[in-house]
Design a protein around this motif. Structure first.
Motif, mmCIF file in Angstrom:
data_model
loop_
_atom_site.group_PDB
_atom_site.id
_atom_site.type_symbol
_atom_site.label_atom_id
_atom_site.label_comp_id
_atom_site.label_asym_id
_atom_site.label_seq_id
_atom_site.Cartn_x
_atom_site.Cartn_y
_atom_site.Cartn_z
ATOM 1 N N TYR A 1 -6.877 23.430 -4.767
ATOM 2 C CA TYR A 1 -8.267 23.208 -4.603
ATOM 3 C C TYR A 1 -8.990 24.284 -5.613
ATOM 4 O O TYR A 1 -9.875 23.891 -6.346
ATOM 5 N N GLU A 2 -8.552 25.336 -5.441
ATOM 6 C CA GLU A 2 -9.186 26.547 -6.228
ATOM 7 C C GLU A 2 -9.048 26.378 -7.721
ATOM 8 O O GLU A 2 -9.965 26.683 -8.397
ATOM 9 N N ASN A 3 -7.820 25.906 -7.976
ATOM 10 C CA ASN A 3 -7.391 25.878 -9.259
ATOM 11 C C ASN A 3 -8.242 24.760 -10.176
ATOM 12 O O ASN A 3 -8.517 24.862 -11.337
ATOM 13 N N PHE A 4 -8.770 23.673 -9.245
ATOM 14 C CA PHE A 4 -9.719 22.675 -9.761
ATOM 15 C C PHE A 4 -11.023 22.784 -9.481
ATOM 16 O O PHE A 4 -11.955 21.790 -9.528
ATOM 17 N N GLY A 5 -11.465 24.178 -9.179
ATOM 18 C CA GLY A 5 -12.968 24.510 -8.889
ATOM 19 C C GLY A 5 -13.392 24.130 -7.511
ATOM 20 O O GLY A 5 -14.553 24.222 -7.252
ATOM 21 N N LEU A 6 -12.673 23.835 -6.611
ATOM 22 C CA LEU A 6 -13.048 23.569 -5.133
ATOM 23 C C LEU A 6 -12.853 24.809 -4.217
ATOM 24 O O LEU A 6 -12.075 25.721 -4.546
ATOM 25 N N SER B 1 0.875 -0.987 -0.083
ATOM 26 C CA SER B 1 0.040 0.077 0.065
ATOM 27 C C SER B 1 0.850 1.165 0.142
ATOM 28 O O SER B 1 2.013 1.221 0.468
ATOM 29 N N ARG B 2 0.277 2.345 -0.488
ATOM 30 C CA ARG B 2 1.038 3.600 -0.611
ATOM 31 C C ARG B 2 1.026 3.994 1.082
ATOM 32 O O ARG B 2 0.279 3.838 1.752
ATOM 33 N N ASP B 3 2.043 4.964 1.085
ATOM 34 C CA ASP B 3 2.294 5.434 2.256
ATOM 35 C C ASP B 3 1.377 6.635 2.682
ATOM 36 O O ASP B 3 1.200 7.516 1.882
ATOM 37 N N GLY B 4 0.844 6.812 4.073
ATOM 38 C CA GLY B 4 0.062 7.920 4.348
ATOM 39 C C GLY B 4 -1.351 7.943 3.888
ATOM 40 O O GLY B 4 -1.833 6.836 3.080
ATOM 41 N N THR B 5 -2.034 8.932 3.906
ATOM 42 C CA THR B 5 -3.384 8.989 3.332
ATOM 43 C C THR B 5 -3.580 10.432 2.491
ATOM 44 O O THR B 5 -4.619 10.841 2.431
ATOM 45 N N MET B 6 -2.595 10.861 1.777
ATOM 46 C CA MET B 6 -2.662 11.907 1.207
ATOM 47 C C MET B 6 -3.661 11.988 -0.046
ATOM 48 O O MET B 6 -3.298 10.861 -0.684
ATOM 49 N N GLY B 7 -4.247 12.878 -0.506
ATOM 50 C CA GLY B 7 -5.115 12.748 -1.666
ATOM 51 C C GLY B 7 -4.141 13.194 -2.775
ATOM 52 O O GLY B 7 -3.252 13.663 -2.952
ATOM 53 N N TYR B 8 -5.088 13.045 -4.060
ATOM 54 C CA TYR B 8 -4.460 13.548 -5.369
ATOM 55 C C TYR B 8 -4.537 15.010 -5.491
ATOM 56 O O TYR B 8 -4.103 15.478 -6.695
ATOM 57 N N LEU B 9 -5.049 15.757 -4.713
ATOM 58 C CA LEU B 9 -5.019 17.154 -4.833
ATOM 59 C C LEU B 9 -4.273 17.685 -3.436
ATOM 60 O O LEU B 9 -4.752 17.342 -2.564
ATOM 61 N N GLN B 10 -3.684 18.668 -3.749
ATOM 62 C CA GLN B 10 -3.037 19.484 -2.615
ATOM 63 C C GLN B 10 -3.762 20.627 -2.174
ATOM 64 O O GLN B 10 -4.678 21.243 -2.896
ATOM 65 N N PRO B 11 -3.866 20.993 -1.152
ATOM 66 C CA PRO B 11 -4.712 22.258 -0.620
ATOM 67 C C PRO B 11 -4.273 23.614 -1.652
ATOM 68 O O PRO B 11 -5.484 24.287 -1.899
ATOM 69 N N THR B 12 -3.381 23.603 -2.013
ATOM 70 C CA THR B 12 -3.052 24.665 -2.706
ATOM 71 C C THR B 12 -3.374 24.883 -4.119
ATOM 72 O O THR B 12 -3.574 25.621 -4.960
ATOM 73 N N THR C 1 4.288 11.469 -11.676
ATOM 74 C CA THR C 1 3.433 12.888 -11.380
ATOM 75 C C THR C 1 2.161 12.567 -11.797
ATOM 76 O O THR C 1 1.817 12.157 -12.844
ATOM 77 N N ILE C 2 1.253 12.897 -11.012
ATOM 78 C CA ILE C 2 -0.094 12.895 -10.899
ATOM 79 C C ILE C 2 -0.829 13.685 -11.940
ATOM 80 O O ILE C 2 -0.676 15.063 -11.911
ATOM 81 N N PRO C 3 -1.211 13.421 -13.190
ATOM 82 C CA PRO C 3 -1.769 14.284 -14.152
ATOM 83 C C PRO C 3 -2.984 15.197 -14.013
ATOM 84 O O PRO C 3 -3.702 14.711 -13.052
ATOM 85 N N ASP C 4 -3.101 16.186 -14.629
ATOM 86 C CA ASP C 4 -4.156 17.021 -14.286
ATOM 87 C C ASP C 4 -5.588 16.236 -14.598
ATOM 88 O O ASP C 4 -6.743 16.620 -13.845
ATOM 89 N N ALA C 5 -5.499 15.284 -15.282
ATOM 90 C CA ALA C 5 -7.054 14.516 -15.448
ATOM 91 C C ALA C 5 -7.334 13.918 -14.454
ATOM 92 O O ALA C 5 -8.426 13.851 -14.068
ATOM 93 N N VAL C 6 -6.324 13.165 -13.447
ATOM 94 C CA VAL C 6 -6.825 12.491 -12.204
ATOM 95 C C VAL C 6 -7.086 13.782 -11.150
ATOM 96 O O VAL C 6 -8.039 13.458 -10.672
ATOM 97 N N LYS C 7 -6.409 14.881 -11.095
ATOM 98 C CA LYS C 7 -6.846 15.869 -10.383
ATOM 99 C C LYS C 7 -8.189 16.394 -10.696
ATOM 100 O O LYS C 7 -8.918 16.613 -9.628
#
Length: 221
Positions: free
Chosen positions: A23-28, A10-21, A162-168
């Motif tokens: 959020y706004e760039n992807f409409g959150l 399993s991957r380490d930690g519980t970090m999601g595919y979006l960073q807080p910085t 690198t997580i692509p924009d499509a996944v984000k």
């Protein structure tokens, strides 16, 4: 090609595919709490049938196609991590007793059985196996008896460096769909994966599935 069991780390930690910085760039909304993104990321992993889209190590046992020395891995793309020279970590192979209709080399098989080769695992040099990282296709050498192997066990690393924009974008859309679902839209409580899984059919809409289609694992079942 028939596949057997698969296991993963399993991957380490519980970090999601979006960073807080981001959020706004992807409409959150900037005040979106991390649990929304973490739960959405876990739902994406489940849909893609993999431990994580981040680089992850897998162990997969494959039955080779009769008459060929080729196999295709389930998780793509293959990726080389730091301090490694290849996405292939280790490979074992064997010539097991063939199934009905698979006796391609009867004379060589009799010789192999006489020397106790069937069922014995041999460790292969990963550099002797041709590998196509984009498709996960592997081409194996023949064994010392000139017969093809019919079962292999491959330890390898696959994922996205690198997580692509499509996944984000897909992650952000899952969060938006969840926030628009009345039963989930309770900002005072924290979300968990069980809640998200219950509503997965409505959260993973056609747009999300289209964005994630290239990253869904190829394994059967």
């Amino acid at each position: 090609m028939r596949r057997g069991w698969t296991q993963y780390t399993s991957r380490d930690g519980t970090m999601g595919y979006l960073q807080p910085t981001e959020y706004e760039n992807f409409g959150l909304a900037s005040d979106t709490t991390d649990d929304w993104v973490t739960a959405a990321s876990a739902l994406i992993d489940a849909h893609c049938r993999r431990a994580s889209l981040n680089p992850t190590q897998y162990v997969e046992r494959l039955r080779l196609v009769e008459g060929t020395q080729c196999a295709r891995l389930s998780y793509l793309p293959l990726v080389t991590v730091a301090q490694a020279s290849s996405p292939l970590v280790s490979i074992r192979a064997r010539y097991g007793r063939p199934r009905r209709g698979e006796m391609v080399y009867p004379i060589q098989a009799e010789i192999a059985w006489a020397f106790g080769l069937p069922g014995s695992w041999s460790t292969l040099d990963c550099t002797t196996v041709d590998c196509v990282c984009e498709t996960g296709e592997l081409v194996f050498p023949q064994n010392i008896f000139g017969m093809p192997y019919n079962e292999v066990e491959v330890t390898y690393t696959a994922g996205l460096s690198t997580i692509p924009d499509a996944v984000k974008s897909a992650c952000a859309l899952v969060v938006k769909n969840a926030q628009a679902t009345p039963s989930l839209n309770v900002k005072s409580s924290r979300l968990d994966t069980m809640q998200m899984e219950y509503f997965s059919n409505s959260l993973l809409d056609d747009t999300v599935k289209t964005l994630l289609r290239p990253y869904v694992a190829n394994r059967l079942g």
